[in-house]
Design a protein around this motif. Sequence first.
Motif, PDB file in Angstrom:
ATOM      1  N   SER A   1       1.052  -1.162  -0.052  1.00 38.71           N
ATOM      2  CA  SER A   1       0.209   0.091   0.149  1.00 38.71           C
ATOM      3  C   SER A   1       0.889   1.249  -0.117  1.00 38.71           C
ATOM      4  CB  SER A   1      -0.860   0.063   1.253  1.00 38.71           C
ATOM      5  OG  SER A   1      -1.859  -1.117   1.191  1.00 38.71           O
ATOM      6  N   VAL A   2       0.444   2.316  -0.773  1.00 33.39           N
ATOM      7  CA  VAL A   2       1.264   3.418  -1.029  1.00 33.39           C
ATOM      8  C   VAL A   2       0.632   4.554  -0.512  1.00 33.39           C
ATOM      9  CG1 VAL A   2       2.640   4.767  -2.668  1.00 33.39           C
ATOM     10  CG2 VAL A   2       2.527   2.159  -2.722  1.00 33.39           C
ATOM     11  N   MET A   3       1.245   5.715   0.031  1.00 31.38           N
ATOM     12  CA  MET A   3       0.570   6.877   0.552  1.00 31.38           C
ATOM     13  C   MET A   3       1.635   8.035  -0.057  1.00 31.38           C
ATOM     14  SD  MET A   3      -1.509   8.984   2.188  1.00 31.38           S
ATOM     15  CE  MET A   3      -2.198   7.417   3.318  1.00 31.38           C
ATOM     16  N   VAL A   4       1.350   8.939  -0.928  1.00 33.78           N
ATOM     17  CA  VAL A   4       2.296   9.841  -1.390  1.00 33.78           C
ATOM     18  C   VAL A   4       1.438  11.311  -0.975  1.00 33.78           C
ATOM     19  CG1 VAL A   4       2.832   8.420  -3.346  1.00 33.78           C
ATOM     20  CG2 VAL A   4       0.878   9.978  -3.835  1.00 33.78           C
ATOM     21  N   CYS A   5       2.690  12.472  -1.010  1.00 38.00           N
ATOM     22  CA  CYS A   5       2.149  13.570  -0.710  1.00 38.00           C
ATOM     23  C   CYS A   5       3.332  14.439  -1.334  1.00 38.00           C
ATOM     24  CB  CYS A   5       1.893  14.021   0.707  1.00 38.00           C
ATOM     25  SG  CYS A   5       3.200  13.805   1.819  1.00 38.00           S
ATOM     26  N   HIS A   6       2.841  15.711  -1.667  1.00 42.25           N
ATOM     27  CA  HIS A   6       3.734  16.582  -2.679  1.00 42.25           C
ATOM     28  C   HIS A   6       3.957  17.865  -1.898  1.00 42.25           C
ATOM     29  CE1 HIS A   6       3.252  13.601  -5.693  1.00 42.25           C
ATOM     30  NE2 HIS A   6       1.720  13.874  -5.698  1.00 42.25           N
ATOM     31  N   ASP A   7       4.996  18.755  -2.523  1.00 40.81           N
ATOM     32  CA  ASP A   7       5.196  19.901  -2.064  1.00 40.81           C
ATOM     33  C   ASP A   7       5.308  20.430  -0.520  1.00 40.81           C
ATOM     34  OD1 ASP A   7       5.121  20.435  -4.904  1.00 40.81           O
ATOM     35  OD2 ASP A   7       2.885  20.716  -4.821  1.00 40.81           O
ATOM     36  N   GLY A   8       6.031  19.476  -0.077  1.00 43.12           N
ATOM     37  CA  GLY A   8       6.163  19.842   1.478  1.00 43.12           C
ATOM     38  C   GLY A   8       7.539  20.880   1.546  1.00 43.12           C
ATOM     39  N   ARG A   9       7.665  21.710   2.589  1.00 46.52           N
ATOM     40  CA  ARG A   9       8.809  22.448   2.627  1.00 46.52           C
ATOM     41  C   ARG A   9       9.770  21.908   3.504  1.00 46.52           C
ATOM     42  NH1 ARG A   9       7.741  26.916   5.746  1.00 46.52           N
ATOM     43  NH2 ARG A   9       6.226  25.736   6.764  1.00 46.52           N
ATOM     44  N   PHE A  10      11.018  21.731   3.083  1.00 45.71           N
ATOM     45  CA  PHE A  10      12.062  21.150   3.868  1.00 45.71           C
ATOM     46  C   PHE A  10      12.823  21.838   4.762  1.00 45.71           C
ATOM     47  CE2 PHE A  10      16.061  19.131   4.461  1.00 45.71           C
ATOM     48  CZ  PHE A  10      15.637  18.008   4.739  1.00 45.71           C
ATOM     49  N   PRO A  11      13.045  21.486   6.017  1.00 43.90           N
ATOM     50  CA  PRO A  11      12.471  20.157   6.670  1.00 43.90           C
ATOM     51  C   PRO A  11      11.359  20.560   7.652  1.00 43.90           C
ATOM     52  CG  PRO A  11      14.169  21.345   7.966  1.00 43.90           C
ATOM     53  CD  PRO A  11      14.086  22.077   6.679  1.00 43.90           C
ATOM     54  N   TYR A  12      10.659  21.750   7.221  1.00 48.16           N
ATOM     55  CA  TYR A  12       9.694  22.276   8.191  1.00 48.16           C
ATOM     56  C   TYR A  12       8.275  21.348   8.019  1.00 48.16           C
ATOM     57  CZ  TYR A  12      12.691  25.996   7.482  1.00 48.16           C
ATOM     58  OH  TYR A  12      13.965  26.765   7.276  1.00 48.16           O
ATOM     59  N   ASP A  13       7.982  20.874   7.041  1.00 47.06           N
ATOM     60  CA  ASP A  13       6.944  19.963   6.809  1.00 47.06           C
ATOM     61  C   ASP A  13       7.034  18.626   7.021  1.00 47.06           C
ATOM     62  OD1 ASP A  13       5.524  22.313   6.456  1.00 47.06           O
ATOM     63  OD2 ASP A  13       5.432  22.417   4.508  1.00 47.06           O
TER      64      ASP A  13
END
Length: 538
Positions: free
Chosen positions: A272-284
């Motif tokens: 099973s796969v969960m993806v997410c995008h456009d996080g601010r590194f490293p804050y998010d």
Amino acid sequence: MTQLLIVDDEAHVVDRFSTTIDWKAIGVEQVFKAYSGLEALTFLRQFSIDIVITDIKMPGMSGLQLIAEIRRLWPKTKCILLSGYSDFNYAKEAILYQTEDYLLKPVKEEDLLATVERVLAKLELEWEEVISNQRLTYTFKENLPLLRTNLLLELLQGRRLETAALHDKMKMLELSDHEWQSFSLMVVRLDELFLQSDHQDLSWKEYAIGNMVEELFGGRYVIWYAKDAHDYLVFAMTAKRKAAEDNDTVWFERTAAALQTAVGTYLKGKISVMVCHDGRFPYDLATLYSRSIGAFRKRIGSEQGLFMRLEDDRSEEGIGSLKSLYEPPLLIHLLEAARWRDIDEKLRMIFDDMEDMEPGSQEHLLEIYFTIASAYSYIAHKNGRHLSELLGAEYGKMTEGLPFRSVNQLREWSLRTLHRIREDMDRETKDSRTSLIQEIHAFIEQNVQQDVSLQSIAGHVYLHPVYVSKVYKLETGENLSEYVQRVRMDQAEYLLKHSTDKIFEIAASLGYQRPHSFNYAFKKKFGMTPQEYRDRFS
């Protein structure tokens, strides 16, 4: 701290070399004495001995046998041989055992001192080689994957690092070739068929999935991978500069779906796969990771082979939690390690977060109070104390429920209680060490005519000799052997003034097997021989 062991069945040789040579002048902090090879092995098993000076001819275990055993068990320890025999066969055998030097008796003190100084210089060069840049770089490269994993896990768990410190760590771990300003996160859960594998097979398949991710995403993304505490595979990815312009979420998600297909086809299992995008590194990073785990729990559950975007999860966030309260290192662990400065910083972060929450949130206040009070109770009990003893009248308020109605009240109580716990722990440590020193002094003074070696002292107080030696030096500023010598000289001075015992009888009563050793030590202390002292002052 350099430590030296002198071994000889002739006690006067051991006593003379140990007490009359200024070993500290060349950097030797501790000198141990042994009167046989077997006794020397006892010291070697308990202490980190750097240099052994041993006679060749000894009853029982010879010096050469002792050195052979040292070479086998402690190859870093350097050995110097003493012998009254000029037979070249001994020298040849000494060379065979990689002895540092071979000195003929009677040995001049300046020659022995120069030999030990030369061996110390050789030891220093060897350790410099061990910590040399070339060797450390090689070892570091070997452990690079593990070091990268550990740092990512810390960040996922919410560890906060200063921007410069994090940048330096990533540069050291060769992760900063591409700027980690934004990132995508992919969390992979191995489903039921995988979990039926044995540990070795499962580890191989996890490694294979990591290679598949590198093959599918590596052309466009820099990939940073770790396996978390839930046995999920977590992939943080940032787009490479050359591919950034044609990066899009559709490609990323389609590739993630391709990973599922490849795993099913070639590894015969579901993920099973969960993806997410456009996080601010490293804050998010910690937030998106935590939300992903939560979405697995609430949206995917026990279903297998599912694919989901975190952005599609519309679960209610609820009232929110105080992240700093549960971010590592936890308050209870900091208390166990007595890291007082870090504890102060931890409490500051907790209360700063509390002030950012909904004003007057009594549930959060209660959450903080119970967590801190539980940690304080735990450390008090672990130290053998009741928290009520430390808090006095304030303890009664704790038994009545929540005694605080504001953040400031709880902050003041937390810091005040922490101060009392620290004072109590410091006082207990100081008191226990003071009692230990007093017990050691009493034992030496009562037994100075018998065995007052470090071994016998440690046995009397039921502690390890290394601990006894180091704590004594820490508390008093001198080595234990120096105190023993001072007690002996004080008693010698008294006996010379107030008794009619002969010099050799006084020497024997103070543990000196040879009057010559006693005379030498006494003259070094008082600038005159025992007989000259008696003639002048009695």
